[in-house]
Design an enzyme around this catalytic site. Structure first.
Site, mmCIF file in Angstrom:
data_model
loop_
_atom_site.group_PDB
_atom_site.id
_atom_site.type_symbol
_atom_site.label_atom_id
_atom_site.label_comp_id
_atom_site.label_asym_id
_atom_site.label_seq_id
_atom_site.Cartn_x
_atom_site.Cartn_y
_atom_site.Cartn_z
ATOM 1 C CD GLU A 284 15.034 2.344 29.158
ATOM 2 O OE1 GLU A 284 15.175 1.688 28.108
ATOM 3 O OE2 GLU A 284 15.612 2.054 30.218
ATOM 4 C CE LYS A 419 13.423 -5.398 24.565
ATOM 5 N NZ LYS A 419 13.412 -5.692 26.017
#
Length: 447
Positions: A284, A419
């Site tokens: 990440e 998302k």
């Protein structure tokens, strides 16, 4: 003390190749302290072991002591950095067969995925048990933990009543704002703080990790002490004798040679979830702008009988970082067999850990001979102090490494697209147009 050795990678480097990166490392190191590069708003982890809020730590320890007498298990609800750090440290101290730390409440985890089967199994397991909940979310609206919290809160209130449940629900969230903070204030839940200047994957040494670990009987003060010792080393040593500097320099030198995959190798099952935490930390932090080293992991010697073939003879696009624990917590001797049917009497009387060590050494040499550079990161033992050192070592190294590769190691813009698509497909208000577009694409795929 943590030690970093790259003897098996040195032959793959040009003379003085790592030393040539020292000027860049100095700039990157300076930026981690003065905020002169990208992500300056998220550098709170750098001084966290020294500057930790002592009042909050005292509260964590007091509540943890109470809960260890009152509950059978604590359900930790979170995803990504909100649970991986605690799970990594907890797994290192848990008994391998039970998955739990002896004589302490169980730690169970939820909110890190959306499997209905897993949730139903967890609900069934918790029936009749004395349990508490620690929900961890900066906002309180992230789908996976929010849904899990709704379900588990309902079960807890059903079992003990809403009033008693107030003393068994703990929220680790933003200090001032957000849905979870407001809800917790309204309900009267005890809250702990996710610092504004510490990103999720760096929060294991905040209440995010320390509260559940303390409930599980792990010495979080020693964890912070170990991290502080590595913080002090990184603050005082500004050259390649600093292991974080050496590791960041090595991996970026190999990356610039075209080796875009790093495999974290461990020889102790207790570190399997530490590998998962490491993968999030580096993946990440570095995977941006079509750049970055892909983080993978194997658990040896198990994976030598599967992935070992590819590592030994597959595409030469990888390098390895090997984790080794010098001391076992117990002794296991290999017995003598008078019949020697398996031909292994030459091992009689040897410690199993010694055989494991020779397997690690032999594998490292074989992989280097096969064209896979590898380095060795050792710690003395599985202890809170040693793990604290290793956590800070990797956090500091990924900050340096991200800056060496010209990315912001402290943001994660790429995780938002999934998302948005998920919200649209499940009918969240405000995503109607996107829902129509995605459903049309799915219909085309189904044809």
């Amino acid at each position: 003390m943590l030690n970093f050795n790259y003897t098996n990678a040195a032959p793959f480097l040009a003379k003085n190749e790592l030393a040539a990166l020292q000027a860049q490392l100095q700039i990157a190191d300076k930026a981690l302290h003065d905020g002169s590069n990208l992500g300056s708003d998220f550098l709170g982890w750098v001084d966290l072991p020294t500057n930790y809020d002592q009042a909050e730590l005292d509260t964590i320890l007091q509540i943890a002591e109470r809960l260890r007498k009152e509950i059978d298990c604590l359900v930790v609800i979170g995803i990504g950095g909100s649970y991986l750090g605690a799970r990594a440290v907890h797994s290192a101290f848990a008994q391998s067969l039970t998955g739990q730390v002896k004589n302490s409440p169980e730690l169970l985890f939820a909110g890190f995925q959306l499997s209905g089967d897993y949730m139903n199994e967890l609900l069934h397991y918790l029936e009749g048990k004395r349990f508490a909940i620690n929900v961890i979310s900066k906002s309180g609206t992230t789908t996976e933990p929010a849904v899990s919290f709704r379900i588990l809160r309902s079960l807890l209130e059903k079992q003990v009543g809403a009033e008693k449940a107030r003393s068994l629900i703990f929220a680790t969230t933003d200090a001032h704002k957000g849905a979870l903070k407001q809800f917790s204030t309204d309900k009267g839940y005890q809250t702990f703080v996710v610092p504004d200047n510490v990103g999720g994957r760096f929060t294991v040494l905040t209440a995010v990790g320390l509260f559940p670990l303390a409930v599980a009987g792990i010495d979080v003060k020693k964890l912070l002490e170990g991290a502080k010792s590595m913080q002090d080393l990184c603050a005082q040593t500004k050259d390649l004798t600093n292991p974080s500097w050496a590791y960041a320099a090595l991996r970026n030198s190999l990356y610039r040679q075209g080796k875009g995959i790093e495999i974290l190798v461990n020889y102790d099952l207790r570190l399997n979830y530490f590998s998962e935490w490491w993968k999030q930390l580096f993946g990440e932090s570095e995977g941006k702008f079509k750049r970055g080293i892909f983080p993978a992991s194997v658990s040896n010697t198990t994976d030598l009988h599967s992935m070992g073939q590819f590592i030994q003879e597959g595409k030469r696009a990888m390098f390895e970082t090997v984790l080794w624990v010098n001391k076992s917590n117990s002794s296991c001797l290999i017995p003598n067999d008078p019949d020697n049917i398996d031909g292994l009497n030459f091992l009689s009387g040897k410690e199993l850990q010694e055989v494991n060590h020779k397997a690690m050494q032999g594998t490292a040499i074989a992989h280097a001979d096969g064209g896979v550079p590898n380095s060795l990161l050792t710690i003395d033992s599985i202890s809170e102090y040693d793990l604290g050192q290793m956590i800070y070592f990797f956090e500091y190294a990924v900050g340096l490494s991200g800056y060496l590769n010209a990315v912001n190691p402290f943001d994660q813009p790429g995780v938002e697209l999934y998302k948005q698509n998920m919200y649209a497909l499940i009918g969240k208000p405000g995503f109607e147009e996107r829902k129509q577009e995605l459903e049309a694409r799915l219909a085309e795929q189904a044809e």
